[in-house]
Design a protein around this motif. Sequence first.
Motif, short mmCIF file in Angstrom:
data_model
loop_
_atom_site.label_atom_id
_atom_site.label_comp_id
_atom_site.label_asym_id
_atom_site.label_seq_id
_atom_site.Cartn_x
_atom_site.Cartn_y
_atom_site.Cartn_z
N GLU A 119 0.82 -1.21 0.00
CA GLU A 119 0.00 0.00 0.00
C GLU A 119 0.86 1.26 0.00
N LYS A 120 1.91 1.28 0.79
CA LYS A 120 2.72 2.49 0.92
C LYS A 120 3.80 2.62 -0.16
N GLN A 121 4.44 1.51 -0.51
CA GLN A 121 5.54 1.60 -1.46
C GLN A 121 5.08 1.56 -2.92
N GLN A 122 3.93 0.93 -3.17
CA GLN A 122 3.49 0.77 -4.55
C GLN A 122 2.05 1.21 -4.78
N THR A 123 1.42 1.75 -3.79
CA THR A 123 0.02 2.19 -3.84
C THR A 123 -0.92 1.13 -4.42
N ILE A 124 -0.65 -0.11 -4.09
CA ILE A 124 -1.55 -1.21 -4.46
C ILE A 124 -2.44 -1.46 -3.25
N ASN A 125 -3.75 -1.51 -3.47
CA ASN A 125 -4.66 -1.69 -2.34
C ASN A 125 -5.71 -2.77 -2.59
N SER A 126 -5.42 -3.68 -3.50
CA SER A 126 -6.34 -4.79 -3.77
C SER A 126 -5.58 -6.10 -3.59
N PHE A 127 -6.07 -6.91 -2.65
CA PHE A 127 -5.37 -8.14 -2.29
C PHE A 127 -6.35 -9.31 -2.33
N ILE A 128 -5.81 -10.46 -2.65
CA ILE A 128 -6.62 -11.67 -2.77
C ILE A 128 -5.84 -12.84 -2.19
N LEU A 129 -6.54 -13.72 -1.52
CA LEU A 129 -5.92 -14.97 -1.05
C LEU A 129 -6.99 -16.03 -0.89
N PHE A 130 -6.54 -17.25 -0.79
CA PHE A 130 -7.42 -18.37 -0.52
C PHE A 130 -7.06 -18.93 0.85
N LYS A 131 -8.05 -18.98 1.72
CA LYS A 131 -7.84 -19.47 3.08
C LYS A 131 -7.85 -21.00 3.04
N ASP A 132 -6.70 -21.60 3.30
CA ASP A 132 -6.66 -23.06 3.33
C ASP A 132 -6.36 -23.60 4.72
N VAL A 133 -6.24 -22.71 5.69
CA VAL A 133 -6.05 -23.07 7.08
C VAL A 133 -7.04 -22.25 7.89
N GLN A 134 -7.74 -22.87 8.80
CA GLN A 134 -8.73 -22.15 9.60
C GLN A 134 -8.02 -21.29 10.64
N THR A 135 -8.17 -19.99 10.50
CA THR A 135 -7.55 -19.03 11.41
C THR A 135 -8.28 -17.71 11.31
N ASN A 136 -8.14 -16.88 12.33
CA ASN A 136 -8.73 -15.55 12.31
C ASN A 136 -7.75 -14.49 11.80
N ILE A 137 -6.55 -14.91 11.44
CA ILE A 137 -5.54 -13.96 10.98
C ILE A 137 -6.06 -13.12 9.83
N TYR A 138 -6.71 -13.76 8.88
CA TYR A 138 -7.11 -13.05 7.66
C TYR A 138 -8.15 -11.97 7.94
N SER A 139 -9.15 -12.29 8.74
CA SER A 139 -10.14 -11.25 9.05
C SER A 139 -9.51 -10.14 9.89
N SER A 140 -8.56 -10.49 10.75
CA SER A 140 -7.86 -9.48 11.54
C SER A 140 -7.06 -8.53 10.65
N ALA A 141 -6.65 -9.02 9.48
CA ALA A 141 -5.89 -8.19 8.53
C ALA A 141 -6.81 -7.48 7.53
N GLY A 142 -8.13 -7.58 7.73
CA GLY A 142 -9.06 -6.84 6.89
C GLY A 142 -9.61 -7.59 5.69
N PHE A 143 -9.38 -8.89 5.61
CA PHE A 143 -9.92 -9.69 4.50
C PHE A 143 -11.35 -10.10 4.79
N MET A 144 -12.13 -10.17 3.72
CA MET A 144 -13.52 -10.62 3.79
C MET A 144 -13.73 -11.69 2.73
N THR A 145 -14.68 -12.57 2.96
CA THR A 145 -14.98 -13.55 1.92
C THR A 145 -15.60 -12.84 0.73
N ALA A 146 -15.31 -13.36 -0.44
CA ALA A 146 -15.89 -12.78 -1.66
C ALA A 146 -17.42 -12.85 -1.58
N GLU A 147 -17.92 -13.95 -1.04
CA GLU A 147 -19.37 -14.11 -0.93
C GLU A 147 -20.00 -13.03 -0.05
#
Length: 181
Positions: A119-147
């Motif tokens: 976000e700061k070095q390249q002004t990219i603000n769109s991120f995507i990942l596939f959750k393959d391990v059950q954890t709350n890390i992703y929601s804590s980092a601001g990710f939401m399910t596409a659905e």
Amino acid sequence: MKLNKPWPLLPLYKDNLTLSPATENDMSLVFLMGQDAWGAEYQTEEYLDICHSSEKYRSGNWFILKNSKGTPVSSVISYAIPGPDNHSWIGIGSLATEVSSRNKGYGLSCLSMLIDGYEKQQTINSFILFKDVQTNIYSSAGFMTAESMGYKGLHPNLLLRTDEKNNPETGYFLKTSIRYF
């Protein structure tokens, strides 16, 4: 969907942690951080051979998080995924933490610092990942399910983080190029 190496990031520093590009010498350690999740059925040498020869792994940029003592504790890979109108998304994968360092916040720090760097070095603000391990890390980092963002019928573990939710570009990107990387 073609995966490409994103532009490199400069090292990032936060709370006595350093996230920097992994070197060739770091790669075996990086791969072993995730062996229990992605390669438990293989002997160590066989698993390392698979990882070192992976085209997918060579297509991205690896980063390694080190603690205040310089000990590697977590790692992650990123990919540039071309979207419409020359807008790139960053695909994030293989987030792993060294076994003895788990449950200490290093995975979330690694992910958050990587996002902050793009976000700061390249002004990219769109991120995507596939959750393959059950954890709350992703929601804590601001990710939401596409659905939950209104994109029905996509991979159930597809997560997005973008400040452009529900805009036409996000919809176009998801309809034309999404698959598990």
